[in-house]
Design a protein around this motif. Structure first.
Motif: not given
Length: 312
Positions: A251-254, A188-201, A204-206
């Motif tokens: 995988l969570v991150g930028s 599973l890939v959870i991506a965003d522009e920054t690590d912080a933004a991806a980790l926030a998602k 939220h899911y957890k």
């Protein structure tokens, strides 16, 4: 996508995939069949049609079926013996498919199936790749003997090499049998522009995990009597205790860090590609194509297959 990319979909949507096949040139379409739901000659014919429309760009994913309730609701659960014999069932199933695809005829006589001058015409124009998803020892042996690829489940958070022990079992069976079944990693890939933004998602899911749904899944898994450590049943029970919102590694991150971790995943011996799930399918696909894939060193020369799933 690139010329080696795959699209995974259920066989019930064959019409949709055939439509995609007619208007695309590069993607390979991998249909999925739950073997208890359809006889092998019918599936062989449907895949042959898809092969014709796609001009040789299709394959088939074999699902052995472990969740009893899914089949009991339709009155097609064959009984408790299926838990321990489902890969024997799948072996006969695939042998019939291969006979029909390769010769146009099957007189196969087995314990589960008996063909009587069963015919298929026209036959596929190319060899149809088979994908399996065996995790247990017997499932792994089935995959290496009968499939071209096998899904290997990942685990953990931002730990792409955690799949190495599972993939190593495929490699060992390949060496024993002289075959070349490639490992396809589910992740599973959870991506965003920054690590912080991806980790926030991810947080939220957890926080919103459906405890009742996990409990129901684990109750279904517990009906399978297998003691095999790698079996899906025991994997679900282990992960259920952690109350994770997914059964896959994550995988969570930028974008840059996701690309780096996918490159690391691709370096594990025996890995031939990955089936990527996304938290938001449309957004995730766009991110992967425009932001992540261009940053991957492993995608710059001879790209490995990437199977795309509809997400969690």
């Amino acid at each position: 996508g690139g010329k080696s990319e795959y699209w995974d979909h259920n066989l019930e949507s064959l019409t949709l995939m055939s439509g995609l096949a007619a208007v695309t040139e590069r993607i390979r379409l991998i249909a999925t069949v739950a073997v208890l739901t359809m006889p092998p000659p019918i599936v062989a014919r449907m895949v042959s049609t898809m092969d014709s429309i796609s001009r040789g760009r299709c394959g088939l994913n074999i699902v052995s079926g472990w969740q009893r309730a899914e089949y009991e609701q339709m009155g097609i659960w064959p009984g408790e013996a299926h838990y321990t014999r489902r890969y024997e069932y799948c072996a006969e199933y695939v042998q019939i498919l291969r006979e029909l695809w390769e010769t146009g005829r099957s007189d196969f006589k087995g314990e589960f199936f008996r063909m009587d001058d069963c015919r298929l015409s026209p036959r596929p124009s190319v060899r149809i790749p088979i994908v399996a998803a065996g995790q247990s020892d017997v499932g792994t042996r089935f995959a290496v003997e009968y499939a071209d690829y096998n899904f290997c489940a990942s685990s953990g958070i931002n730990d792409p090499r955690s799949v190495a022990p599972s993939v190593a079992r495929i490699v060992a069976e390949n060496e024993r049998t002289g075959r070349d079944c490639g490992a396809m990693v589910l992740i599973l890939v959870i991506a965003d522009e920054t690590d912080a933004a991806a980790l926030a998602k991810w947080e939220h899911y957890k926080a919103g995990v459906d405890i009742d749904a996990l409990a129901w899944r684990d109750a279904q898994a517990s009906k399978d009597p297998t003691a095999d450590f790698y079996a899906l049943r025991n994997r679900h029970l282990r992960m259920g205790k952690a109350r994770m919102p997914t059964g896959l590694g994550v995988l969570v991150g930028s974008y840059a860090n996701i690309a780096r971790m996918l490159d690391e995943l691709g370096s594990v011996p025996g890995v031939k590609g990955a089936m990527l799930a996304f938290d938001d399918f449309l957004v995730g696909m766009d991110q992967f194509g425009h932001e992540i894939q261009p940053r991957m060193k492993s995608r710059t020369a001879d790209p490995a297959p990437a199977l795309v799933n509809a997400g969690e």
